[in-house]
Scaffold this active site. Structure first.
Site, PDB file in Angstrom:
ATOM      1  N   GLU A 272       0.893  -1.200   0.104  1.00 48.39           N
ATOM      2  CA  GLU A 272       0.115  -0.063  -0.006  1.00 48.39           C
ATOM      3  C   GLU A 272       0.719   1.295   0.103  1.00 48.39           C
ATOM      4  O   GLU A 272       0.771   2.161   0.734  1.00 48.39           O
ATOM      5  CB  GLU A 272      -1.028   0.257   1.428  1.00 48.39           C
ATOM      6  CG  GLU A 272      -1.882  -1.197   1.482  1.00 48.39           C
ATOM      7  CD  GLU A 272      -2.389  -1.142   2.869  1.00 48.39           C
ATOM      8  OE1 GLU A 272      -3.511  -1.926   2.761  1.00 48.39           O
ATOM      9  OE2 GLU A 272      -1.803  -0.729   3.820  1.00 48.39           O
ATOM     10  N   GLY A 274       2.090   5.107  -0.622  1.00 44.17           N
ATOM     11  CA  GLY A 274       1.363   6.286  -1.031  1.00 44.17           C
ATOM     12  C   GLY A 274       2.392   7.326  -1.457  1.00 44.17           C
ATOM     13  O   GLY A 274       2.732   7.600  -2.507  1.00 44.17           O
ATOM     14  N   ARG A 275       3.459   7.588  -0.327  1.00 41.53           N
ATOM     15  CA  ARG A 275       4.046   8.601  -0.581  1.00 41.53           C
ATOM     16  C   ARG A 275       5.087   8.114  -1.650  1.00 41.53           C
ATOM     17  O   ARG A 275       5.627   9.170  -2.501  1.00 41.53           O
ATOM     18  CB  ARG A 275       5.128   8.684   0.742  1.00 41.53           C
ATOM     19  CG  ARG A 275       6.120   9.767   0.985  1.00 41.53           C
ATOM     20  CD  ARG A 275       7.098   9.678   2.213  1.00 41.53           C
ATOM     21  NE  ARG A 275       6.044   9.215   3.410  1.00 41.53           N
ATOM     22  CZ  ARG A 275       5.697  10.273   4.105  1.00 41.53           C
ATOM     23  NH1 ARG A 275       6.082  11.540   3.825  1.00 41.53           N
ATOM     24  NH2 ARG A 275       4.888  10.105   5.091  1.00 41.53           N
ATOM     25  N   ARG A 311       2.683  19.731   6.297  1.00 42.77           N
ATOM     26  CA  ARG A 311       3.942  18.676   6.743  1.00 42.77           C
ATOM     27  C   ARG A 311       5.096  19.521   7.738  1.00 42.77           C
ATOM     28  O   ARG A 311       5.359  18.899   8.509  1.00 42.77           O
ATOM     29  CB  ARG A 311       4.565  18.134   5.772  1.00 42.77           C
ATOM     30  CG  ARG A 311       3.193  17.308   4.996  1.00 42.77           C
ATOM     31  CD  ARG A 311       4.215  16.127   3.826  1.00 42.77           C
ATOM     32  NE  ARG A 311       4.795  15.166   4.544  1.00 42.77           N
ATOM     33  CZ  ARG A 311       5.999  15.322   4.772  1.00 42.77           C
ATOM     34  NH1 ARG A 311       6.956  16.171   4.185  1.00 42.77           N
ATOM     35  NH2 ARG A 311       6.805  14.216   5.407  1.00 42.77           N
ATOM     36  N   CYS A 341      -1.769  33.026  10.904  1.00 49.88           N
ATOM     37  CA  CYS A 341      -1.369  33.415  12.357  1.00 49.88           C
ATOM     38  C   CYS A 341      -0.930  32.421  13.142  1.00 49.88           C
ATOM     39  O   CYS A 341      -1.802  31.789  14.246  1.00 49.88           O
ATOM     40  CB  CYS A 341      -2.499  34.364  12.962  1.00 49.88           C
ATOM     41  SG  CYS A 341      -3.141  35.507  11.569  1.00 49.88           S
TER      42      CYS A 341
HETATM   43  C1  LIG Z   1      -0.713   5.952   5.395  1.00 56.33           C
HETATM   44  C2  LIG Z   1      -0.885   4.467   5.093  1.00 56.33           C
HETATM   45  C3  LIG Z   1       0.058   3.863   4.070  1.00 56.33           C
HETATM   46  C4  LIG Z   1       0.608   4.807   3.009  1.00 56.33           C
HETATM   47  O1  LIG Z   1       1.753   5.074   3.866  1.00 56.33           O
HETATM   48  P1  LIG Z   1       2.906   5.660   2.935  1.00 56.33           P
HETATM   49  O2  LIG Z   1       4.104   6.134   3.859  1.00 56.33           O
HETATM   50  O3  LIG Z   1       2.554   6.840   1.927  1.00 56.33           O
HETATM   51  O4  LIG Z   1       3.347   4.912   1.830  1.00 56.33           O
HETATM   52  C5  LIG Z   1      -0.257   2.484   3.633  1.00 56.33           C
HETATM   53  N1  LIG Z   1      -1.146   1.866   4.409  1.00 56.33           N
HETATM   54  C6  LIG Z   1      -1.690   2.174   5.532  1.00 56.33           C
HETATM   55  C7  LIG Z   1      -2.671   1.363   6.428  1.00 56.33           C
HETATM   56  C8  LIG Z   1      -1.710   3.631   5.908  1.00 56.33           C
HETATM   57  O5  LIG Z   1      -2.228   4.174   7.046  1.00 56.33           O
END
Ligand SMILES: *Cc1c(COP(=O)(O)O)cnc(C)c1O
Length: 411
Positions: A272, A274-275, A311, A341
């Site tokens: 999974e 994302g980043r 961030r 602010c």
């Molecule tokens: C946030 C999250 C991800 C993605 O994490 P990255 O660091 O962006 O790869 C994957 N699985 C779960 C359950 C998450 O909460």
């Protein structure tokens, strides 16, 4: 200076693929997020081939970036989606994702969210509460759904080396279920006739620089499921790191991939990320509003803030700041701040930057993940526009919010 295959800083300034940033600025203004679709596809393919030996199914984590054009592009190249709310499932489905390619995760899923996920037919629900199992089982019975495929989320009690706010796998975290609880559930599966306990899930954190914690956690996971041959799917979550600094190198995913391939033979593997798919494909453009010299410091006030990019305020995260056109002159130690602010509204601390002036444009780099998805209307700031670049072409994917948008939900 070359950041990656899509984002380069040439003599004439910053380019995203074949598009000069100035062209976007002229039409769209600031603050604006810009994403390279080409880079996103490439990042996806790089992960896909790194983990080819495990034949891992890659589910993009929508919370990193929920832009519909990006979700469509990822769906087209074969990604599934990791969603952590009903709203994210809705977005993924709107981007034409197949429900079966969605995994639904989260610490606190509501009953309506669970019902929405089940009636939509999502592929998996990652579960981290016993109460959730009860909800899933009763809802599946009510709507006469097929048994729902569930992956219990293991809390392996392993502390990942990352920012404390990004660690999710230690014993004190709110995430997951401990080994003993998972064993207890597996031994009482018949209590949940509408659940298919076919998988196990873990996600120990984000921006994981070294793989040791992941492999330790994986060892615990494998020891657990040894006794349960029905568990054939292992979802290892996300967390692959990204380089946020010019001079930073991060481990390539290949070593981790090799280790996984050796240990996970015979299993169906899901990831999974994302980043690692979107972060370095995105940047946030801003304009210098004022330059103020005070208390021995140089403050550059820009028109982006913690409302658009949280961030730095939330994690003390580092985003490189680059003028989008080359500026002559000796560098000065500069505090890049937003107009909000809050003292936390500091986007770049002690940066060595050429002398910036009112009207100059800058880019906050590596802002494609957890940027727009964390943007808010704090200080009644309309959220920024999002532009996508695809080779020679670019378009506004999401228009800038207006003042009227700010009032839309009030009577
Ligand atoms: C946030 C999250 C991800 C993605 O994490 P990255 O660091 O962006 O790869 C994957 N699985 C779960 C359950 C998450 O909460």
């Amino acid at each position: 200076m070359v950041f990656n295959s899509s984002i380069r800083y040439l003599d004439e300034g910053l380019r995203v693929d074949n598009v000069d940033i100035e062209a976007i600025l002229r039409e769209v203004g600031t603050p604006t997020y810009v994403y390279s679709l080409r880079r996103i596809r490439e990042n996806f393919h790089r992960l896909k081939s790194a983990f080819a030996a495990t034949n891992a199914g890659i589910h993009f984590s929508v919370k990193a970036n929920g832009n519909l054009d990006i979700l469509r592009v990822l769906g087209d190249v074969g990604a599934g989606f990791d969603c952590v709310s009903g709203g994210e499932i809705f977005r993924a489905l709107k981007s034409c994702a197949k429900a079966a390619d969605i995994v639904f995760a989260g610490v606190g899923k509501t009953r309506p969210e669970i019902a929405y996920a089940i009636t939509s037919g999502v592929g998996w629900i990652n579960v981290e509460n016993l109460g959730e199992l009860h909800h899933i089982d009763t809802i599946a019975a009510e709507v006469d759904a097929e048994p729902v495929r569930v992956a219990l989320r293991l809390n392996p009690e392993v502390t990942a080396k990352t920012h404390p706010y990004m660690a999710t796998g230690h014993g004190a975290a709110k995430f997951g279920l401990t080994v003993d609880v998972i064993r207890a559930v597996f031994s009482r599966q018949e209590r949940y006739p509408h659940i298919d306990f076919a998988g196990i899930h873990m996600h120990i954190g984000s921006q994981l620089g070294d793989t040791d914690a992941t492999l330790t956690a994986l060892g615990k996971l494998l020891a657990l499921i040894e006794d349960y041959p029905r568990v054939k799917t292992i979802n290892l979550g996300g967390g692959l790191p990204v380089a946020y600094r010019f001079d930073e190198t991060i481990p390539r995913p290949d070593r981790l991939a090799e280790e996984l391939a050796r240990r996970l033979r015979g299993y169906n593997v899901l990831l999974e990320p994302g980043r690692s798919i979107v972060a370095d494909a995105g940047l946030l453009l801003a304009e210098v509003l004022y330059v103020k010299r005070q208390a021995g410091q140089t403050f550059v006030v820009v028109d982006a803030s913690m409302a658009e990019l949280l961030r730095p305020a939330l994690y003390g995260a580092h985003h490189e700041v680059l003028p989008i056109r080359h500026i002559e002159g000796e560098t000065v130690t500069t505090q890049v701040v937003g107009p909000v602010c809050e003292s936390a509204d500091l986007l770049g601390r002690d940066r060595q930057l050429p002398p910036l002036n009112q009207g100059d444009k800058v880019a906050l780099m590596t802002a494609g993940a957890y940027g727009m998805t964390m943007a808010s209307n704090y200080n009644a700031r309309p959220r920024p526009a999002e532009v996508v670049v695809d080779g020679d072409r670019w378009w506004v994917s999401r228009r800038r919010e207006t003042f009227d948008d700010l009032l839309r939900f009030e009577n």
